[in-house]
Scaffold this active site. Structure first.
Site, PDB file in Angstrom:
ATOM      1  N   GLY A  41      24.896 -12.544 -17.253  1.00 28.97           N
ATOM      2  CA  GLY A  41      25.113 -11.241 -17.870  1.00 28.97           C
ATOM      3  C   GLY A  41      25.449 -11.296 -19.342  1.00 28.97           C
ATOM      4  O   GLY A  41      25.424 -10.275 -20.022  1.00 28.97           O
ATOM      5  N   CYS A 250       4.808   8.418  -0.057  1.00 27.41           N
ATOM      6  CA  CYS A 250       3.646   8.178  -0.920  1.00 27.41           C
ATOM      7  C   CYS A 250       2.416   8.862  -0.332  1.00 27.41           C
ATOM      8  O   CYS A 250       2.117   8.721   0.857  1.00 27.41           O
ATOM      9  CB  CYS A 250       3.402   6.677  -1.048  1.00 27.41           C
ATOM     10  SG  CYS A 250       1.832   6.253  -1.859  1.00 27.41           S
ATOM     11  N   CYS A 253      -0.185   5.787   0.722  1.00 27.93           N
ATOM     12  CA  CYS A 253       0.086   4.788   1.766  1.00 27.93           C
ATOM     13  C   CYS A 253       1.187   5.239   2.715  1.00 27.93           C
ATOM     14  O   CYS A 253       1.501   4.534   3.670  1.00 27.93           O
ATOM     15  CB  CYS A 253       0.437   3.442   1.155  1.00 27.93           C
ATOM     16  SG  CYS A 253       2.102   3.344   0.478  1.00 27.93           S
ATOM     17  N   CYS A 275       3.056   5.637  -4.864  1.00 30.20           N
ATOM     18  CA  CYS A 275       3.850   4.449  -5.187  1.00 30.20           C
ATOM     19  C   CYS A 275       3.677   4.078  -6.653  1.00 30.20           C
ATOM     20  O   CYS A 275       2.553   4.033  -7.162  1.00 30.20           O
ATOM     21  CB  CYS A 275       3.370   3.252  -4.365  1.00 30.20           C
ATOM     22  SG  CYS A 275       3.846   3.273  -2.650  1.00 30.20           S
ATOM     23  N   CYS A 281       1.496  -0.561  -2.694  1.00 34.70           N
ATOM     24  CA  CYS A 281       0.693   0.528  -2.143  1.00 34.70           C
ATOM     25  C   CYS A 281      -0.632  -0.015  -1.598  1.00 34.70           C
ATOM     26  O   CYS A 281      -1.043   0.311  -0.477  1.00 34.70           O
ATOM     27  CB  CYS A 281       0.437   1.554  -3.246  1.00 34.70           C
ATOM     28  SG  CYS A 281      -0.154   3.146  -2.645  1.00 34.70           S
TER      29      CYS A 281
END
Lengths: 312, 371, 206
Positions: A41, A250, A253, A275, A281
């Site tokens: 970080g 979606c 899909c 997606c 997808c």
């Protein structure tokens, strides 16, 4: 679905090194990556180079990828979750040309995935490296524009300002109004910018199997999250962190619990949601999943992207 | 069935073919040669070399041609090439006192040793478009004096001999020379790194900041002590030989600004310096740089920092046009994922807003009915 | 600094394929650093003068250059061969001061009494610290260490030998200085493991 670039015109590139960067630059970047991993970080300053693409267009991610990539790697590049967005295409072509590496659109096949703004929906596995392109690596930058000040704040672990900002959001809007680049705390120490991914993706960073590397070229910073590392989105007890939810699956899909792009279909308010992760997808459709809008159309997700004509 | 718009490789390739054609323009007109660009647009070439921080007129001319005359794009092309070159070391400090001057003017003395030498300047030209230049009119050969080889003393040295201007800061030769291309910026920044940053900073940005100091935002009472343009030797120390050898000559523009300073308890009243040094003939840039350098010395000289030009982080973090243009132009890239997140939030907040408004209205009606 | 002309051997034994070898070695090290406790194979790509080992020399040749001062422990400076090999193949300056070193190479870890003499970085710049490469005979047959922290799923175990004196206590102090601290790279026979400063050592029964 791995495209091999064995026929890359190596003789034309004699003046550039493998993966473009010279070895001294790679060493410098590699040293920064190791420090970044050791201090999860923390933003390690590095002597970012000018790259043959503009600052702000992924030079940090490209430098990180160039420093780690080897001849046996398989590279996937996404922008907005999609393999076929112009900048993703451009960066993928850059590495196919300068490093001669194999490229793929299939998330599990990739050893290195360079990304802008998304984390793939398919969970990453051990040994994979996710390289983020980062525009503004400093999570405190919009609260305090001065580097000298933000550096002190990180040194002293003085993150009160960030909490104040988030709480002001709540006071004004009844909720935290940050929807992307939502700050996280890594291993209980450094507050970190996850890059402008939607906060939907934040939970995927937590305890990931993959190594996550972040490159900010213009701002000259590299940072990292090792696998199995605690990444917590900042929140408050009475206002816990929550991700976006979509009301419908979606349209292509039928996937739920994924991030969706809103696509405007006509000028009469018609729209659909699909997606954002194109590989996810396509592979679902290849498996036979059908969204509301696809109906009985045949699946087309089983064709490798590179064989497809762009439908402009 | 819905088909998403895809920006594939073919689309990119086609765009670049169109770009190449637009760059070339009318094919019945002869194409520009690099000699023409380097010879006839030499100030553009100088600017690209300076901000590209690579002294190579031929490559700069190529970059300008390839960039269709977009100088910032040309700077970027040169930088991206420069960064791939091996770094062999650094030169000895160039001695601008030994410069073979082509132009040398001072605003602080009427006359001075070496004289005022106007050289190839736009100054005192009347800015009237010259229709003859639409063709290729014959020119009178320029008047040139024989090179006497005499050293032309720098104005700052004249003032320095009397102690009227502060000395140049003593250089600690044991300290490594800063190299902003190999070290990330760190604040507060040493003056060598700052001057490097300014030297390749954007001319327009520095010009505007310099102008702001003249209008009262960190006024420094500047006088153009000297501006000189000419060639200097570049020497490199060869450790194996134990002495420096000349590896070539570069044309430079140097500006020494003389600024007021009241003095302090410790230091007697003295003029202070602002310094500008740029590749090629780039007078506006060198002058702007010297004003910015002086403004940025505020904390060193114990002055209050009240104006943008004095703000080190603000000036130095934003003066690089390759960085600025990249990040501003990156807004062209797709951001629809993040926009979707914002869209979703705004919709939800609007829905709550209207629901609450409807609620309140209903409550009011109920209240009225009850009353 | 005049010294006797080195034997020709110092000019040999560097990377035959610098691009490929350094990338392979780096990826092994990066994976080791990202997953403390895991052991990664190193290719045999260098042939340094003794007592510098193939692993340690491959790592230093991958990481060091003119920008990174290197400190060598007394075991490596008995003759000039190791120093000259590193200088010739990497261009790195050799420093006599631990606190100035970007990298330290230690051939006799058991004789290394203190870890806190190395650069630990500052609170503002904790990255300005020494990465210490310890040459070890084994990563699996020494006394077992139990590791926790970033990069480790649950717990990991590593058994390097030899280690610096009072290593567990010294490492605890190093961990307490976080984010300052040194990172340790363990160069075993044809393999590498790492303990970044973020790694905690715990008593196995705890």
């Amino acid at each position: 679905m791995i495209a091999h670039a064995a026929d890359a015109p190596a003789q034309n590139l004699a003046s550039y090194n493998f993966a473009y960067l010279d070895e001294q630059t790679k060493r410098m970047i590699r040293r920064a990556i190791l420090k970044g991993i050791a201090i999860p970080g923390y933003q390690v300053p590095f002597a970012s180079r000018e790259m043959p693409m503009p600052y702000g267009w992924g030079t940090g991610g490209v430098q990180v990828t160039a420093a780690i990539i080897g001849r046996d790697d398989v590279l996937k590049v996404i922008d907005q979750g999609a393999d076929d967005t112009t900048n993703a295409v451009s960066i993928r072509a850059f590495f196919a040309k300068t490093a001669g590496v194999a490229t793929t659109t299939t998330t599990p096949d990739a050893t290195i995935i360079q990304t802008r703004h998304r984390i793939p929906e398919t969970p990453l596995h051990a040994g994979q490296v996710l390289v983020y392109q980062v525009p503004i690596p400093e999570p405190l930058r919009f609260l305090e524009p001065r580097e000298t000040e933000t550096r002190k704040m990180h040194a002293l672990e003085e993150y009160g300002l960030m909490h104040v900002k988030l709480y002001e959001d709540i006071a004004r809007n009844g909720r935290i109004a940050t929807t992307y680049a939502y700050p996280v705390k890594v291993e209980g120490r450094y507050v970190m910018d996850p890059s402008p991914t939607p906060k939907f993706d934040n939970p995927k960073m937590h305890m990931s199997e993959a190594l996550q590397l972040f490159g900010a070229g213009r701002e000259k910073r590299i940072y990292a999250i090792p696998p199995h590392t605690e990444v917590v989105s900042l929140d408050f007890e009475d206002h816990p962190f929550e991700i976006q939810h979509f009301d419908e699956p979606c349209a292509l899909c039928g996937a739920e619990q994924v991030y969706l792009d809103e696509v405007v279909l006509d000028d009469k308010g018609g729209r659909m949601f699909v997606c954002s992760d194109t590989h996810h997808c396509e592979s679902r459709r290849a498996e036979g999943h059908r969204g509301a809008l696809l109906g009985d159309e045949p699946a087309f997700g089983d064709q490798p992207l590179t064989d497809k004509e762009p439908a402009l | 069935m819905y088909v998403a718009v895809k920006g594939g490789e073919a689309a990119i390739a086609n765009a670049h073919r169109l770009l190449a054609s637009r760059r070339r323009g009318d094919a019945t007109v002869p194409g520009l040669t690099l000699e023409q660009i380097a010879g006839q647009l030499s100030l553009a070439v100088d600017r690209v070399m300076g901000e590209g921080s690579l002294y190579d007129p031929e490559l700069a001319a190529l970059a300008i041609k390839q960039a269709r005359g977009d100088l910032i794009e040309a700077v970027f092309l040169l930088r991206a090439y420069r960064t791939t070159l091996p770094r062999f070391g650094h030169s000895e400090p160039v001695d601008t006192g030994e410069m073979l001057v082509e132009r040398r003017i001072s605003a602080v003395y009427k006359d001075l040793p070496g004289g005022q030498l106007l050289g190839p300047t736009f100054d005192y030209t009347h800015r009237l478009l010259d229709p003859e230049l639409a063709g290729d009119p014959p020119l009178d050969a320029p008047e040139t004096a024989a090179d006497t080889g005499e050293r032309v003393i720098r104005v700052s040295d004249i003032l320095g001999d009397e102690g009227l201007i502060e000395d140049d800061p003593a250089t600690d030769i044991s300290r490594p020379v800063a190299d902003i291309t190999r070290t990330p910026m760190e604040f507060p920044m040493e003056r060598d790194a700052r001057l490097q940053t300014l030297a390749r900073g954007d001319e327009g940005f520095l010009l505007a900041l310099a102008y702001s100091t003249q209008r009262g935002y960190a006024r420094s009472h500047p006088f153009a002590g000297e501006i000189r343009i000419g060639e200097v030797d570049v020497e490199v120390m060869i450790p194996e030989l134990g002495f420096a050898i000349v590896i070539g000559r570069v044309k430079l523009t140097e500006c020494q600004m003389v600024n007021q300073f009241k003095g302090s308890a410790k230091a007697p009243p003295q003029f202070t310096r602002g310094y500008g040094l740029v590749f090629g003939q780039a007078e506006r840039k060198a002058m702007a740089m010297s004003l910015c350098d002086r403004a940025l010395r505020a904390s060193e000289l114990g002055e209050d920092i009240t104006a943008p030009a004095q703000d080190e982080e603000f000036v130095l973090s934003h003066c690089d046009n390759v960085q600025s243009t990249g990040f501003v132009e990156h807004l062209k890239l797709p951001h629809y994922v993040d926009f979707q997140a914002e869209l979703d939030l705004v919709r939800r907040m609007r829905a709550e807003h209207f629901a609450k408004a409807a609620d309140d209205a209903a409550t009011d009606v109920a209240k009225e009915a009850a009353e | 600094m005049p010294h006797t002309p080195p034997s020709t051997t110092i000019y040999e034994g560097g990377f035959a394929d610098p691009v490929g070898a350094s990338q392979t070695v780096f990826r092994a090290l990066m994976d080791a650093m990202a997953q403390p406790g895991t052991i990664h194979a190193l290719p045999h790509v260098t042939a340094p003068p003794a007592p510098l080992t193939a692993s340690a020399s491959a790592l230093i040749a991958t990481l060091a250059d003119a920008d990174t001062p290197v400190w060598l422990d007394p075991a490596l400076t008995k003759t000039s061969a190791v120093r000259d090999w590193i200088v010739f193949h990497t261009g790195a300056p050799i420093t006599l001061h631990q606190s100035e070193a970007a990298f330290a190479v230690v051939a006799a870890p058991e004789k290394l009494s203190a870890l806190n003499g190395f650069a630990l970085g500052s609170q503002e710049f904790p990255d300005r610290s020494t990465s210490v490469i310890l040459q070890v005979a084994t990563l699996t047959d020494g006394a077992a260490l139990t590791l926790e922290g970033p990069g480790i799923k649950g717990r990991a175990s590593l058994a390097p030998d030899p280690l610096p004196q009072h290593f567990t206590e010294q490492w605890k102090a190093n961990r307490q200085a976080f984010p300052r601290g040194i990172d340790v790279i363990l160069a075993g026979p044809a393999c590498v493991a790492a303990m970044p400063r973020s790694t905690r050592l715990i008593r196995p029964e705890a």
